[in-house]
Design an enzyme around this catalytic site. Structure first.
Site, PDB file in Angstrom:
ATOM      1  N   GLN A 249      35.011  20.977  49.599  1.00  0.00           N
ATOM      2  CA  GLN A 249      34.396  21.862  49.876  1.00  0.00           C
ATOM      3  C   GLN A 249      34.554  22.354  51.018  1.00  0.00           C
ATOM      4  O   GLN A 249      34.982  22.138  51.948  1.00  0.00           O
ATOM      5  CB  GLN A 249      32.852  21.178  50.691  1.00  0.00           C
ATOM      6  CG  GLN A 249      31.919  22.225  51.409  1.00  0.00           C
ATOM      7  CD  GLN A 249      30.924  22.475  49.274  1.00  0.00           C
ATOM      8  OE1 GLN A 249      30.680  22.147  47.972  1.00  0.00           O
ATOM      9  NE2 GLN A 249      30.482  23.604  49.491  1.00  0.00           N
TER      10      GLN A 249
ATOM     11  N   LYS B 141      24.882  17.794  44.043  1.00  0.00           N
ATOM     12  CA  LYS B 141      26.389  17.356  43.541  1.00  0.00           C
ATOM     13  C   LYS B 141      26.405  16.258  43.587  1.00  0.00           C
ATOM     14  O   LYS B 141      26.900  15.411  42.084  1.00  0.00           O
ATOM     15  CB  LYS B 141      27.922  18.065  43.972  1.00  0.00           C
ATOM     16  CG  LYS B 141      28.306  19.484  43.828  1.00  0.00           C
ATOM     17  CD  LYS B 141      29.286  19.572  44.955  1.00  0.00           C
ATOM     18  CE  LYS B 141      29.619  21.070  44.382  1.00  0.00           C
ATOM     19  NZ  LYS B 141      30.713  21.443  45.705  1.00  0.00           N
TER      20      LYS B 141
ATOM     21  N   ASP C 199      37.692  22.096  40.808  1.00  0.00           N
ATOM     22  CA  ASP C 199      37.556  24.081  41.213  1.00  0.00           C
ATOM     23  C   ASP C 199      38.063  24.479  40.892  1.00  0.00           C
ATOM     24  O   ASP C 199      37.598  25.498  41.122  1.00  0.00           O
ATOM     25  CB  ASP C 199      37.681  23.369  42.832  1.00  0.00           C
ATOM     26  CG  ASP C 199      36.179  23.625  43.184  1.00  0.00           C
ATOM     27  OD1 ASP C 199      35.388  23.966  42.898  1.00  0.00           O
ATOM     28  OD2 ASP C 199      36.415  22.882  44.552  1.00  0.00           O
TER      29      ASP C 199
HETATM   30  N1  GUN Z   1      31.569  26.662  48.635  1.00  0.00           N
HETATM   31  C1  GUN Z   1      31.093  27.478  48.374  1.00  0.00           C
HETATM   32  N2  GUN Z   1      31.485  27.177  46.888  1.00  0.00           N
HETATM   33  C2  GUN Z   1      32.498  26.309  46.401  1.00  0.00           C
HETATM   34  C3  GUN Z   1      33.192  26.191  45.766  1.00  0.00           C
HETATM   35  O1  GUN Z   1      32.927  26.780  43.655  1.00  0.00           O
HETATM   36  N3  GUN Z   1      33.732  25.207  45.614  1.00  0.00           N
HETATM   37  C4  GUN Z   1      33.821  24.874  46.882  1.00  0.00           C
HETATM   38  N4  GUN Z   1      35.207  23.117  47.148  1.00  0.00           N
HETATM   39  N5  GUN Z   1      33.860  25.287  47.853  1.00  0.00           N
HETATM   40  C5  GUN Z   1      32.680  25.954  47.639  1.00  0.00           C
END
Ligand code: GUN
Length: 294
Positions: A99, A55, A122
Site C-alpha cells: 500500500q 480489500k 498493482d
Molecule cells: N494508494 C492509493 N491507491 C493505491 C493503489 O492503487 N495501490 C497501492 N499499492 N497503493 C495505493
C-alpha cells in the site's frame, strides 16, 4: 438539475466481483488453484487502513486466500524488502500489493521494483509499466482499468474520441493515458502547469479527472454531452460535516455532461474489483492455466 446519466460504479463492480467469484470456483474445482493476494501496509494512515480492510473483506468474499502484513511505521526498508521477498517465494501467493504511500525513510521505487513482476497486481513495477507502454501483455494498474471499463460501459467504443486526462501520476494519469491510446483515443495529458486547462478540457469527449483537487473541474469547462470519469477522492468539510468529493464539481458538471461517475460510488469500487481481477490473471499465468471469462 441533473441531465447526465449517472454511471453506477458500485453496481458495475458488484457484477464484476460476482463473475470473479464464479471464475475462482471453477479454478478451484478444475485446476486445484486458489488465487492468493497479500497486502502489505506500513504505518497507520487512516485512509489506507480503511482501504486495506475493504480489500481483505472482498478478497475473501470472492473465494481467494487473503494475507495481510501490517508493519509498524518505523519498519526499516530492509525489513520491508525481506517481507516482499518472502511473499515472492510463497507459492500460495499470486498477487502482492504494498500500500502506498510509504513512510519517507523508505524508497518507494526500490520496494515496488523488488516485487516479482508476475505477482505485481498493482502493475507499478517498471517491467509492467514498460510492457503496458509497448503494448505487451502486462498486469495493468487497477484504477485506470476500472476507469476505462466504466467509460466503455457508458460510451461503447472509445475509438477516435478526444480524451483529456487531468493528472500525470504513475498510479492513474500515465497508465490511463496508455490504456486510452490502446482504445484508439486521441489523448491529451493535462496537469497543474497546463495553460488554459478549461480550454483543453473543453475539447474532450471523455474527461478522466485524476488530479487530487476537490471539485476543480466545473460544468462550463465541459463540451456538452462529454463523459466524465472522476477518479478523485478528496475529504472536505462543508456545512460543518466531513464529506468525500471528487475532482469534479458533480452538481455543476452533471448539467453539461452526457454521463458522469459520482463520488463516492463511481470509480472507487472498481479499484478493488480490478485488483481481484488482476490477481486471478496473475494466478493463472503463474500456474499456466487459461484465464477464465470474467
Ligand atoms: N494508494 C492509493 N491507491 C493505491 C493503489 O492503487 N495501490 C497501492 N499499492 N497503493 C495505493
Amino acid at each position: 438539475m441533473c441531465a447526465a446519466k449517472v454511471i453506477d460504479g458500485k453496481k458495475f463492480a458488484e457484477g464484476l466481483r460476482g463473475r470473479i467469484a464464479t471464475a475462482i470456483a471453477g479454478l478451484k474445482s478444475d485446476h486445484d488453484l486458489e488465487p492468493g493476494l497479500a497486502v502489505v501496509l506500513v504505518g497507520e494512515d487512516p485512509a489506507s487502513q480503511v482501504y486495506v480492510r475493504n480489500k481483505a473483506k472482498q478478497t475473501v468474499e470472492v473465494g481467494m486466500k487473503s494475507v495481510e502484513h501490517k508493519l509498524d511505521a518505523s519498519t526499516s526498508e530492509a525489513d520491508l524488502l525481506a517481507v516482499v521477498e518472502q511473499l515472492n517465494n510463497d507459492p500460495t501467493i499470486h498477487g502482492i500489493l504494498v500500500q502506498l504511500p510509504l513512510p519517507d525513510h523508505i524508497d518507494e521505487n526500490k520496494v515496488i521494483n523488488s516485487i516479482n513482476p508476475d505477482k505485481d497486481v498493482d502493475g507499478f513495477h517498471v517491467i509492467n509499466t514498460g510492457r503496458l507502454a509497448t503494448g505487451q501483455d502486462s498486469l495493468v494498474p487497477c484504477t485506470p482499468v476500472g476507469s476505462v471499463m466504466l467509460a466503455k460501459d457508458a460510451l461503447g467504443s472509445l475509438s477516435g474520441l478526444e480524451a483529456v486526462v487531468i493528472g500525470r501520476s504513475n498510479i492513474v494519469g500515465k497508465p490511463v493515458a496508455q490504456l486510452l491510446l490502446q482504445e484508439n483515443c486521441t489523448v491529451t495529458i493535462a496537469h497543474s502547469r497546463t495553460k488554459d486547462l478549461p480550454g483543453v478540457v473543453g475539447r474532450a469527449d471523455l474527461v478522466i479527472a485524476a488530479v487530487g483537487r476537490a471539485e476543480m473541474v466545473k460544468g462550463d469547462w465541459l463540451k456538452p454531452g462529454a463523459c466524465v470519469i472522476d477518479v478523485g477522492i478528496n475529504r472536505i468539510e462543508r456545512d460543518g460535516k466531513n464529506r468525500i468529493v471528487g475532482d469534479c464539481d458533480y452538481e455543476d458538471c452533471a448539467k453539461t455532461a452526457g454521463s458522469i461517475t459520482p463520488v463516492p460510488g463511481g470509480v472507487g469500487p472498481m479499484t478493488i474489483a480490478c485488483l481481484l481481477h488482476n490477481t486471478v490473471h496473475a494466478a493463472c499465468a503463474i500456474k499456466g492455466v487459461p484465464v477464465p471469462e470474467m
